[in-house]
Design an enzyme around this catalytic site. Structure first.
Site, PDB file in Angstrom:
ATOM      1  N   ARG A   1      21.255  47.466  22.250  1.00 44.43           N
ATOM      2  CA  ARG A   1      21.928  48.692  22.701  1.00 44.43           C
ATOM      3  C   ARG A   1      23.160  48.954  21.858  1.00 44.43           C
ATOM      4  NH1 ARG A   1      21.037  47.308  29.051  1.00 44.43           N
ATOM      5  NH2 ARG A   1      18.978  48.265  29.097  1.00 44.43           N
TER       6      ARG A   1
ATOM      7  N   ARG B   1      22.375  47.296  36.278  1.00 42.32           N
ATOM      8  CA  ARG B   1      23.533  47.002  37.123  1.00 42.32           C
ATOM      9  C   ARG B   1      23.629  47.931  38.330  1.00 42.32           C
ATOM     10  NH1 ARG B   1      27.326  48.622  32.126  1.00 42.32           N
ATOM     11  NH2 ARG B   1      25.947  47.037  31.300  1.00 42.32           N
TER      12      ARG B   1
ATOM     13  N   ASP C   1      25.036  33.375  31.900  1.00 44.29           N
ATOM     14  CA  ASP C   1      24.982  33.670  30.468  1.00 44.29           C
ATOM     15  C   ASP C   1      25.836  34.873  30.052  1.00 44.29           C
ATOM     16  OD1 ASP C   1      23.476  35.582  31.747  1.00 44.29           O
ATOM     17  OD2 ASP C   1      21.650  35.299  30.583  1.00 44.29           O
ATOM     18  N   HIS C   2      26.248  35.687  31.003  1.00 44.57           N
ATOM     19  CA  HIS C   2      26.992  36.906  30.652  1.00 44.57           C
ATOM     20  C   HIS C   2      28.507  36.702  30.676  1.00 44.57           C
ATOM     21  CE1 HIS C   2      23.178  38.987  31.163  1.00 44.57           C
ATOM     22  NE2 HIS C   2      23.736  40.169  30.936  1.00 44.57           N
TER      23      HIS C   2
ATOM     24  N   SER D   1      21.121  49.635  31.654  1.00 44.82           N
ATOM     25  CA  SER D   1      21.121  48.387  32.408  1.00 44.82           C
ATOM     26  C   SER D   1      20.642  48.548  33.846  1.00 44.82           C
ATOM     27  CB  SER D   1      22.544  47.829  32.378  1.00 44.82           C
ATOM     28  OG  SER D   1      23.048  47.616  33.654  1.00 44.82           O
TER      29      SER D   1
ATOM     30  N   ASP E   1      18.007  42.196  35.714  1.00 46.16           N
ATOM     31  CA  ASP E   1      18.491  42.523  34.383  1.00 46.16           C
ATOM     32  C   ASP E   1      17.430  43.374  33.708  1.00 46.16           C
ATOM     33  OD1 ASP E   1      20.700  41.452  32.234  1.00 46.16           O
ATOM     34  OD2 ASP E   1      18.806  42.042  31.318  1.00 46.16           O
TER      35      ASP E   1
HETATM   36  C1  MIC Z   1      23.073  44.786  29.732  1.00 46.31           C
HETATM   37  O1  MIC Z   1      22.470  44.436  28.733  1.00 46.31           O
HETATM   38  O2  MIC Z   1      23.578  45.910  29.878  1.00 46.31           O
HETATM   39  C2  MIC Z   1      23.192  43.803  30.884  1.00 46.31           C
HETATM   40  C3  MIC Z   1      24.601  43.416  30.981  1.00 46.31           C
HETATM   41  O3  MIC Z   1      22.425  42.653  30.608  1.00 46.31           O
HETATM   42  C4  MIC Z   1      22.679  44.511  32.136  1.00 46.31           C
HETATM   43  C5  MIC Z   1      22.956  43.802  33.385  1.00 46.31           C
HETATM   44  C6  MIC Z   1      24.356  44.003  33.852  1.00 46.31           C
HETATM   45  O4  MIC Z   1      24.890  45.084  33.759  1.00 46.31           O
HETATM   46  O5  MIC Z   1      24.904  43.036  34.359  1.00 46.31           O
HETATM   47  C7  MIC Z   1      21.199  44.875  32.104  1.00 46.31           C
HETATM   48  O6  MIC Z   1      20.670  45.114  31.056  1.00 46.31           O
HETATM   49  O7  MIC Z   1      20.578  45.005  33.167  1.00 46.31           O
HETATM   50 FE1  SF4 Z   2      22.659  39.798  27.632  1.00 51.06          FE
HETATM   51 FE2  SF4 Z   2      21.932  42.267  28.352  1.00 51.06          FE
HETATM   52 FE3  SF4 Z   2      22.773  41.744  25.864  1.00 51.06          FE
HETATM   53 FE4  SF4 Z   2      20.462  40.822  26.649  1.00 51.06          FE
HETATM   54  S1  SF4 Z   2      21.030  42.960  26.452  1.00 51.06           S
HETATM   55  S2  SF4 Z   2      22.015  39.684  25.515  1.00 51.06           S
HETATM   56  S3  SF4 Z   2      20.842  40.330  28.791  1.00 51.06           S
HETATM   57  S4  SF4 Z   2      23.969  41.610  27.741  1.00 51.06           S
END
Ligand code: MIC
Ligand code: SF4
Length: 642
Positions: free
Chosen positions: A377, A534, A62-63, A532, A117
């Site tokens: 965010r 990550r 999905d990313h 995140s 995530d």
């Molecule tokens: C995000 O919202 O920052 C992400 C991308 O979903 C991350 C995961 C990632 O960095 O791949 C998260 O929230 O954990």
């Molecule tokens: Fe995707 Fe992270 Fe954004 Fe949610 S916050 S939509 S999981 S990138």
């Protein structure tokens, strides 16, 4: 008992349920998505386990959805084949955002879910104990290992009253962020209760649970009640429902009360989700872009409210409006009831069911642009345009402002709320979910050239010495440490490449300086590593020779990721030591096994920064001590077989 204690109690493997103590819980379900998934599965493979040992594990795509080169497509093929090999469900690209789809198709009240995530807590809306973690922790859980965490405090959030028209679930969580800040939930579970719940559907609760991540909370949880049963029934999953509520005499560590009737539409202003103001006090700002969707606000009801506002109207000429429904189930429902046509007619740009602009996968705003987003965010630079100003708002505020062209309080909109029907039973089609096969012996895992070996930690040297490579302030996010955008996300399986961008939003020269030094340290402020899950925010520093991060305090998931990757998360015992530390100063830390053992027992590590003696706390459990001594979680798991 409260709900948190009930679920933890049913899953407790070790430890005692006393706030602050380390506990381990059994994990029923796991989820991964593609930007953290490649690493999690590489780590799972390195553990040498044939088949997942959870009740259910799901791999979502999905990313990383833009295929502007072979990299993302290769990673998707790797994830699909590795999932098939090891007994994991696979949600194909196009099926939707992991949290939305998991809530709809797999959530189960009373079960535990661990996801790679940070917004995994979204499923807390359906009464799950759903926690975000680094990929390595999720890999261990897939292998049947317990998940270790600090027993959180439980904060009861008592909801009273009822939301006024055009005030939304998003405003509830923005209000809580306004009061508690992005650090306010650290070490806590936010447990919702009160008569106000009755008026909130599961998708609305999901918006609130989702953004508990922005409070820094371990997770958020809602009871499983009549509204939850209704949610499951409408998705053809009545059998998955079970009642779950706190006992009438349940105790809580803290309580806050939110009167829903008193809330007004709000916005989180740049560049932090807790920089919240009532829209009426900042209305009128000219808007360039509006993006509706993300795991926070992409449910059927969110989309119907947007369609209701857009019906018969047109997007203002200065605004680009994008809409990404959260799942294929939502998109199909909008397509069949005509709402999609209303959105398109109004001038919306429909994007696929994915994270999209939320993670900078396209739709980076213009220079200095104002972008209103229904996301969770608005960290500096996350949109892909450093000079852009991102405001987080509800779907109602986003849609109304897209039409007026300026930030508008939806309560001042004369259209009011348009009524809509929620299907009693959604049209169910799981055709984009591939179940695991019984016999996977002939499945071949396909690895493209983009997949590079990941850096492996080693036990710490007895004396760690090197310079302070960078000094940063409070609330540094993982988006600062390891930025993500359309250009970088394709390299999530290539840490050496990513490392060249590590901490560059704070200082573009950081990677070069770290490479030249060979070994070094990061100095951070409070809540270092928020955001995140990550793991790359630990892996890239590891690759660059960072041996320890010295900070005032850490965010939960990042701290665990550092330990799992053999980097010491050290806390200053005095703010003056943080103040005095400067980039370039030499650091010397005594980190022999003996000292690390003593640190686990509560004794400070002695160190010198620029010749000044400082005491640094290494607050670790015995297990974390052993992980550090083994040189990271992977080595520890291999050695201990745990
Ligand atoms: C995000 O919202 O920052 C992400 C991308 O979903 C991350 C995961 C990632 O960095 O791949 C998260 O929230 O954990
Ligand atoms: Fe995707 Fe992270 Fe954004 Fe949610 S916050 S939509 S999981 S990138």
């Amino acid at each position: 008992m409260n709900i948190t204690e009930k679920i933890i109690g049913e899953h407790l493997v070790s430890g005692e349920m006393r706030a602050g103590e380390e506990i381990a819980i059994r994990i029923d379900q796991t989820l991964t998505q593609d930007s953290t998934g490649t690493m999690a599965y590489l780590q799972f493979e390195a553990m040498g386990i044939d088949r997942v040992r959870t009740k259910r594990s799901v791999a979502y795509i999905d990313h990383n959805m833009l295929q502007s080169g072979f990299e993302n497509a290769d990673d998707h093929r790797y994830i699909q084949t590795v999932a098939a090999k090891h007994g994991i469900w696979f949600s194909r690209p196009g099926n939707g955002i992991c949290h939305q789809v998991h809530l709809e198709r797999f959530s189960a009240p009373g079960e535990t879910l661990l996801g790679s995530d940070s917004h995994t807590p979204t499923c807390g809306a359906a009464g799950m104990l759903a926690i975000g973690a680094g990929g390595l922790d999720v890999a261990v859980a897939m292998g049947g290992g317990a998940y270790y965490l600090t027993m959180p405090k439980v904060c009861r959030v008592l909801l009273t009253g009822r939301l006024k028209p055009m005030v939304s679930a998003k405003d509830v969580i923005l209000e809580i962020l306004r009061r508690l800040s992005v650090k306010g939930g650290v070490g806590k579970v936010m447990e919702y209760a009160g008569e106000g719940l009755e008026s909130l559907s599961v998708p609305e609760r999901a918006t609130i649970a989702n953004m508990g991540a922005e409070l820094g909370a371990t997770t958020s949880v809602f009871p499983s009640d009549r509204r939850t049963r209704e949610f499951f029934a409408a998705r053809g999953r009545a059998g998955a429902w079970r009642e779950l509520k706190a006992d009438p005499d349940a105790g809580y560590d803290e309580e806050i009360v939110v009167d829903l009737s008193a809330l007004r539409p709000m916005a989180a202003q740049p560049h932090s989700p807790d920089n919240v103001a009532e829209i009426s006090s900042i209305a009128g700002i000219k808007v360039d872009q509006v993006c509706i969707g993300s795991c926070t606000n992409s449910s059927f009801c969110d989309m119907m409210r947007v369609a209701g506002i857009l019906a018969g109207k047109h997007v203002a000429p200065n605004v680009s409006l994008t809409i990404s429904p959260g799942s294929r189930q939502v998109l199909r429902a909008l397509a069949s009831n005509g709402a999609l046509a209303r959105m398109v007619t109004a001038g919306a740009r429909i994007l696929e069911c994915a994270c999209g602009p939320c993670i900078g996968m396209g739709q980076a705003p213009a220079t200095d642009a104002v972008s209103l987003r229904t996301f969770n965010r608005n960290f500096y630079g996350r949109s892909g345009t450093p000079s852009a100003k991102v405001y987080l708002v509800s779907p109602e505020a986003a849609a109304v402002s897209a039409v007026t062209g300026v930030l508008t309080d939806p309560q001042s909109w004369d259209g009011g709320e348009a009524p809509y029907d929620v299907p009693e039973l959604f049209d169910i089609d799981d055709g984009m979910l591939i179940p695991p096969v019984e016999d996977s012996s002939d499945v071949e895992v396909v690895r493209g050239p983009n997949i590079k070996p990941f850096p492996q930690a080693a036990p710490p040297a007895e004396e760690l010495s090197g310079p302070v490579l960078i000094k940063v302030g409070d609330n540094i996010t993982t988006d600062h440490i390891m930025p993500s955008n359309a250009k970088l996300l394709p390299f999530r399986s290539n840490v050496p490449y990513l490392a060249d961008y590590c901490l560059t939003p704070c200082d573009p020269a950081f990677p070069e300086r770290a490479k030249a030094a060979g070994v070094g340290f990061i100095v951070g402020g409070a809540n270092y590593g928020q955001g995140s899950s990550r793991e790359h925010a630990a892996l890239a520093p590891l690759y660059l020779g960072v041996k320890a991060v010295l900070a005032k305090s850490f965010a939960r998931i990042h701290r665990a990721n550092l330990i799992n990757n053999g980097i010491l998360p050290l806390e200053f015992t005095s703010d003056a030591d943080y103040e005095a530390a400067a980039e370039g100063e030499e650091v010397l830390i005594h980190a022999a096994p003996e000292q690390i053992r003593e640190a686990a027992g509560g004794k400070a590590l002695t160190a010198a920064i620029g010749g000044r003696e400082v005491a640094l706390k290494l607050e670790i459990s015995e297990r974390q001590r052993d992980i550090l001594l083994a040189g990271g979680l992977l080595n520890y798991t291999r050695e201990s077989g745990k």
